[in-house]
Write an enzyme that holds these catalytic residues in place. Structure first.
Site, mmCIF file in Angstrom:
data_model
loop_
_atom_site.group_PDB
_atom_site.id
_atom_site.type_symbol
_atom_site.label_atom_id
_atom_site.label_comp_id
_atom_site.label_asym_id
_atom_site.label_seq_id
_atom_site.Cartn_x
_atom_site.Cartn_y
_atom_site.Cartn_z
ATOM 1 N N CYS A 94 0.805 -1.300 -0.066
ATOM 2 C CA CYS A 94 -0.240 -0.035 -0.091
ATOM 3 C C CYS A 94 0.822 1.259 -0.056
ATOM 4 O O CYS A 94 0.551 2.413 -0.660
ATOM 5 C CB CYS A 94 -0.863 0.299 1.130
ATOM 6 S SG CYS A 94 -2.015 -1.376 1.433
ATOM 7 N N ASP A 115 -20.433 12.677 -15.207
ATOM 8 C CA ASP A 115 -21.867 12.546 -14.937
ATOM 9 C C ASP A 115 -22.130 11.792 -13.611
ATOM 10 O O ASP A 115 -23.165 11.290 -13.225
ATOM 11 C CB ASP A 115 -22.544 11.839 -16.028
ATOM 12 C CG ASP A 115 -21.770 10.515 -16.579
ATOM 13 O OD1 ASP A 115 -20.973 10.069 -15.717
ATOM 14 O OD2 ASP A 115 -22.285 9.897 -17.371
HETATM 15 C C1 BEZ Z 1 0.522 -4.550 1.736
HETATM 16 O O1 BEZ Z 1 0.138 -3.574 1.471
HETATM 17 O O2 BEZ Z 1 1.619 -4.842 1.637
HETATM 18 C C2 BEZ Z 1 -0.484 -5.919 2.198
HETATM 19 C C3 BEZ Z 1 -1.644 -5.574 3.050
HETATM 20 C C4 BEZ Z 1 -2.613 -6.528 3.251
HETATM 21 C C5 BEZ Z 1 -2.110 -7.974 2.806
HETATM 22 C C6 BEZ Z 1 -0.987 -8.217 1.962
HETATM 23 C C7 BEZ Z 1 -0.177 -7.199 1.662
#
Ligand code: BEZ
Length: 223
Positions: free
Chosen positions: A46, A139
């Site tokens: 993430c 829209d």
């Molecule tokens: C990650 O962002 O590294 C991750 C988050 C949840 C499960 C697996 C990876």
């Protein structure tokens, strides 16, 4: 069934974000919008994704696309994590990102939008948000939806590429072929008769011969 299908209008939800409380339709205004969820703050994939999204923010802005992220963490976590994201990008470790992050700690919005991944759970056994990409048109209708599991990070260059295709095909009666990028030739849509295509695309329509003899592979320069 919760979730959004192509053509559905975005729900006009209210939410707390790192940039204050928003109402979604007001946030979108007349722009295109991308709403992308991630499983959890302070996780490795993430962090790389939101870092890349932050770096590409000027490209989304050029295309008039408002960006907004979402996960099931609190605003205070999002803000603290934003410092790590900026540091990962080699920037000042501030709490500011070029887009807000929605705090959906009660999972109400994730449930409404069908964003939860039953295979990825937190310590309490509750499902985490998957890596969802929703792109809305001016829209406010859903134009594209892509769903990735937590263990597969997204490719934000690909997301920009599909924005280019969506915006082009919203204004011109064409379709974009495999691996298309801005400037490449596009395809005449199957429902358009040849004579109409010739009128509509004065730069020419080029048909590739095929063993079937059917003349459906019709290209024209990008309008
Ligand atoms: C990650 O962002 O590294 C991750 C988050 C949840 C499960 C697996 C990876």
């Amino acid at each position: 069934m919760p979730g959004l299908l192509l053509g559905d209008e975005a729900p006009n939800f209210e939410a707390d974000t790192t940039q204050g409380r928003i109402r979604f339709h007001d946030f979108l205004g007349d722009s295109w919008g991308i709403l992308f969820s991630h499983p959890r703050d302070f996780t490795p994939v993430c962090t790389t994704e939101l870092g890349r999204a932050a770096k590409l923010a000027p490209e989304f802005r050029k295309r008039n696309v408002k960006m907004i992220a979402l996960s099931i963490d609190k605003v205070s976590d999002h803000l603290a994590w934003s410092k790590d994201i900026n540091a990962y990008n080699g920037d000042e470790p501030t709490e500011e990102l070029p887009f807000p992050i929605i705090a959906d700690a009660k999972r109400e919005l994730s449930i409404q939008l069908g964003m939860l991944d039953p295979d990825e759970r937190d310590k309490e056994g509750l499902p985490l948000t998957a890596r969802v990409v929703f792109i809305f048109g001016p829209d406010k209708k859903l134009k594209l939806s892509i769903l990735y599991p937590a263990t597969t990070g997204r490719n934000f260059d690909e997301i920009l590429r599909v924005v280019d295709s969506l915006q082009l095909t919203a204004k011109s009666k064409v379709a974009t072929p495999v691996d298309w990028k801005r400037g490449d030739s596009v395809m005449v849509i199957p429902s358009m008769p040849d004579d109409e295509a010739r009128k509509l695309f004065p730069e020419g329509v080029f048909t590739k011969e095929l063993p079937s003899g059917k003349k459906y592979l019709r290209y024209t320069p990008q309008p």
